[in-house]
Write a protein that holds these residues in place. Structure first.
Motif, PDB file in Angstrom:
ATOM      1  N   UNK A   1      47.019  47.217  34.978  1.00  0.00           N
ATOM      2  CA  UNK A   1      45.779  47.877  34.548  1.00  0.00           C
ATOM      3  C   UNK A   1      44.560  47.024  34.887  1.00  0.00           C
ATOM      4  N   UNK A   2      44.650  45.716  34.637  1.00  0.00           N
ATOM      5  CA  UNK A   2      43.513  44.829  34.918  1.00  0.00           C
ATOM      6  C   UNK A   2      43.206  44.767  36.414  1.00  0.00           C
ATOM      7  N   UNK A   3      44.243  44.671  37.235  1.00  0.00           N
ATOM      8  CA  UNK A   3      44.031  44.659  38.685  1.00  0.00           C
ATOM      9  C   UNK A   3      43.354  45.945  39.136  1.00  0.00           C
ATOM     10  N   UNK A   4      43.791  47.076  38.583  1.00  0.00           N
ATOM     11  CA  UNK A   4      43.178  48.361  38.934  1.00  0.00           C
ATOM     12  C   UNK A   4      41.715  48.399  38.489  1.00  0.00           C
ATOM     13  N   UNK A   5      41.419  47.884  37.294  1.00  0.00           N
ATOM     14  CA  UNK A   5      40.039  47.842  36.802  1.00  0.00           C
ATOM     15  C   UNK A   5      39.146  47.032  37.732  1.00  0.00           C
ATOM     16  N   UNK A   6      39.700  45.971  38.305  1.00  0.00           N
ATOM     17  CA  UNK A   6      38.936  45.106  39.208  1.00  0.00           C
ATOM     18  C   UNK A   6      38.889  45.647  40.636  1.00  0.00           C
ATOM     19  N   UNK A   7      39.587  46.759  40.881  1.00  0.00           N
ATOM     20  CA  UNK A   7      39.594  47.347  42.222  1.00  0.00           C
ATOM     21  C   UNK A   7      40.479  46.598  43.199  1.00  0.00           C
ATOM     22  N   UNK A   8      41.438  45.855  42.684  1.00  0.00           N
ATOM     23  CA  UNK A   8      42.336  45.078  43.544  1.00  0.00           C
ATOM     24  C   UNK A   8      43.559  45.925  43.867  1.00  0.00           C
ATOM     25  N   UNK A   9      43.795  46.124  45.156  1.00  0.00           N
ATOM     26  CA  UNK A   9      44.959  46.897  45.586  1.00  0.00           C
ATOM     27  C   UNK A   9      46.230  46.134  45.249  1.00  0.00           C
ATOM     28  N   UNK A  10      47.222  46.849  44.730  1.00  0.00           N
ATOM     29  CA  UNK A  10      48.503  46.221  44.410  1.00  0.00           C
ATOM     30  C   UNK A  10      49.610  47.263  44.476  1.00  0.00           C
ATOM     31  N   UNK A  11      50.822  46.807  44.354  1.00  0.00           N
ATOM     32  CA  UNK A  11      51.998  47.672  44.517  1.00  0.00           C
ATOM     33  C   UNK A  11      52.284  48.544  43.308  1.00  0.00           C
TER      34      UNK A  11
END
Length: 68
Positions: free
Chosen positions: A6-16
Motif C-alpha cells: 500500500x505504501x509503495x502504491x501511495x508513493x507511485x512506486x511500481x512493484x509486483x
C-alpha cells in the motif's frame, strides 16, 4: 506485506504486488530502485519452517539408530 504494498502504491512506486513464494514459505514484493536495481521485500512464513523442522525431528526419532 500489505502495508508495504500500500505504501509503495501511495508513493507511485511500481512493484509486483504481493507474490506467494514457492512451497508456502512466505511472500515477496519485487521492485526496482532509481538505479534500476531489483529489490525484494520478503516475509518468511514461520509456521511453514517450524512445521518442516518438526517433521525432520519426528522422522529422526522414528528411525532406529544404526550401529557405528
Amino acid at each position: 506485506m500489505d502495508l508495504w504494498a500500500r505504501r509503495l502504491a501511495e508513493l507511485g512506486i511500481e512493484h509486483s504486488g504481493i507474490l506467494p513464494s514457492q512451497h508456502e514459505s512466505g511472500a515477496q514484493i519485487w521492485l526496482r530502485d532509481p538505479d534500476n536495481i531489483w529489490l525484494e521485500f520478503y516475509w518468511l512464513n514461520r509456521d511453514f519452517f517450524v512445521g518442516k523442522l518438526r517433521e525432520r525431528w519426528r522422522a529422526g526419532r522414528r528411525t532406529p539408530a544404526t550401529p557405528a
